[in-house]
Design an enzyme around this catalytic site. Structure first.
Site: not given
Lengths: 252, 304
Positions: B21, B46, B70, B72-73, B131, B193-194
């Site tokens: 994703s 996401g 970054s 931020g979705l 996230c 995830n990260t």
């Protein structure tokens, strides 16, 4: 299908103290690229580095890029030798629509001189009326100067003293002319306002820190005015939706 | 017959390779580079209940072995996705994984209620509890086993779709969060995830990212991800999907030996968009040379 190409460097020369100019063999990119598009080039650093296409030669199957050294990646890429190979993705981005008018004013600043050079060549090839304004900080930074171009320097040691606006003010403007501009943001803003004041459409090419270059990671966004009322702005991808945007849509 | 087929619970995938994703959007762009039907699946950007414009300013910082983001979705919202992208994803001939993010318990429930009616087009929901780039929800929920249990068990009651829980590595004990997901009825966990990081511009003495911190991904985080996959697969009964810094077929095999039943390819696509083509070919060669099915590798780690 698009692909990542392994390309051979045909020639490499320094065109100023901190800028290299490469001719790279890739018939696919040479034949399909349009002005305003860019390539994303691998180096030994993790991410690729994006460069605007400065020239194509379809008969030899090559394209050119200019590399201004700003960090380790561009330093390394400026140091390649003829015969070396590079991994290249491209051509990427939307590019300028040069069919939208018959008269153009092209304005470049900084490394914008490279993509603007490509646009200038394509427009003159097609016989369109084109005025070129090339702005530089001073004579030592002056690159890719074309015959007949209006040259401006901030220092005044070459051409007209002042910004490219001083150069634009010497141009006789006719209705329906389209302005295309590539350079630092404050300069593009000034040119955009100048064009708007004359009632001309203006397209600018944005630069952002980029990762993929193909539109999948969403890190290189620019702000445009939102269509939806009440929404302050929308984010669009510099690499995929741009880098060329209509000045009246972008928020700088 | 291909040797690359894997099973994640009841979900059969033709290959262990899933696009992670946030590194493939909804498939449109990468399908210009290769036929995505070679993949086991594709996990959507996401999604949130409302569209998000994401973070402003610089969103990427390069490191020696990867990058921080970054974003931020940023996403068009779940309604837009269902209307414009879901059918396209289904048409790609690969597993459709929908990544679900949120800021609160209610957000996640609303997301499930939006997506469940489309279950015939979806192979699994990947629940993003990890996230690091949004102020509320996600990672703050996903680092607390109690909140994971609460949110996943409530989702479990609302849908029969497979629930894959994507966990954050930014915790002391990854086994605790993975076990919480399992006990709440998760069908698989996705690790990792990260990692939360920072890069500073020494000239300005300011973080490169305008969000100050960002999610670190790429080959630099692979050993952390492999360790977490090994630790969790040793204590879990549900499958583990490995993710973190995979660049080539050897990385895939390493994750599978550690205990992964499938893997996600993320940052590698940002550098070489068609890399799954090479990885698929190399995995097939590896399986043929060694005369194995790839799924036989899962959990074959011999620890000292």
């Amino acid at each position: 299908m698009n692909k990542e190409f392994t390309c051979t460097i045909v020639s490499r020369r320094m065109i100023s103290e901190d800028t290299a100019y490469l001719t790279i063999s890739c018939p696919e990119i040479a034949s399909s690229a349009i002005p305003g598009q860019f390539v994303n080039v691998s180096c030994s650093r993790f991410l690729k580095r994006p460069f605007g296409i400065a020239h194509t030669d379809t008969s030899n199957g090559t394209f050119d890029i200019g590399i201004k050294i700003v960090g380790d990646g561009t330093k390394e890429l400026s140091d390649v030798s003829e015969g070396d190979t590079l991994n290249v993705l491209g051509p990427l981005g939307n590019g300028f629509d040069l069919s939208c008018a018959d008269r153009f004013i092209l304005v470049s600043g900084g490394t914008g001189v490279f993509p603007v050079n490509f646009a200038y060549e394509k427009l003159t090839e097609s016989g369109k009326d084109v005025t070129l304004v090339q702005g530089f900080r001073d004579a030592s930074q002056a690159l890719m100067m074309r015959e007949g171009a209006i040259i401006t320097t901030d220092a005044g040691d070459l051409g007209i003293k002042g910004t490219c606006i001083a150069g634009l003010d010497t141009v006789d403007v006719s209705e329906g002319t389209v302005v295309c501009c590539v350079g630092p943001v404050p300069m593009m803003k000034a040119v955009g306002e100048w064009a708007t004041g004359k009632g001309l459409r203006c397209f600018i090419s944005m630069e952002q820190r980029m990762a993929c270059g193909v539109g999948i990671c969403l890190v290189c966004v620019c702000k445009i005015k939102a269509e939806e009322e009440g929404k302050p702005f929308e984010h669009v991808r510099c690499c995929k939706d741009g880098p060329v945007f209509d000045y009246k849509e972008i928020i700088l | 017959m291909s040797r690359l087929g894997v099973d994640i619970g009841n979900v059969s995938l033709k290959s262990p390779l899933i696009l992670a994703s946030g590194t493939c959007n909804f498939g449109h762009e990468l399908s210009e580079y290769y036929d995505l039907s070679i993949l086991g699946g594709l996990s959507s950007k996401g999604l949130t209940i409302r569209p998000r414009v994401g973070n402003e300013g610089v969103r990427v910082a390069e490191t020696a072995c990867g990058m921080l983001n970054s974003v931020g979705l940023q996403n068009p919202g779940v309604d837009y996705f269902i209307e414009h992208d879901l059918d396209y994803m289904r048409s790609l001939g690969t597993g459709v994984i929908v990544n679900v993010a949120g800021h609160s318990f209610d957000d996640y429930m609303a997301m499930i209620d939006k997506l469940d009616p489309h279950k015939d087009k979806i192979d699994a929901l990947e629940i993003n509890l990890s996230c690091p780039n949004v102020k509320a929800g996600c990672m703050s929920i996903g680092s607390d086993p109690e909140q994971i249990r609460e949110i996943v068990s409530a989702m479990r009651k609302r849908t029969e779709l497979p629930l894959w829980i994507k966990l954050t590595p930014n915790v002391t004990d990854i086994k605790a969060t993975a076990l919480a997901a399992q006990s709440a009825g998760a069908d698989a966990v996705v690790l990792i995830n990260t990692m939360l990081g920072m890069v500073i511009d020494i000239r300005t003495r300011r973080p490169v990212l305008h969000n100050n911190t960002g999610g670190y991904s790429g080959p630099g985080i692979k050993p952390v991800a492999v360790r977490m996959v090994a630790e969790c697969s040793a204590v879990l009964d549900i499958p583990v999907i490995g993710c973190g810094g995979i660049m080539d077929y050897k990385d895939v095999i390493e994750f599978m030996i550690a205990g992964a039943s499938a893997v996600e390819i993320g940052t590698a696509s940002l550098v070489h968009p068609a890399c799954p083509v090479d990885i698929t070919r190399d995995l097939e060669d590896y399986c043929n040379v060694n005369n194995i099915l790839i799924k036989e590798l899962t959990g074959t780690l011999n620890i000292w």
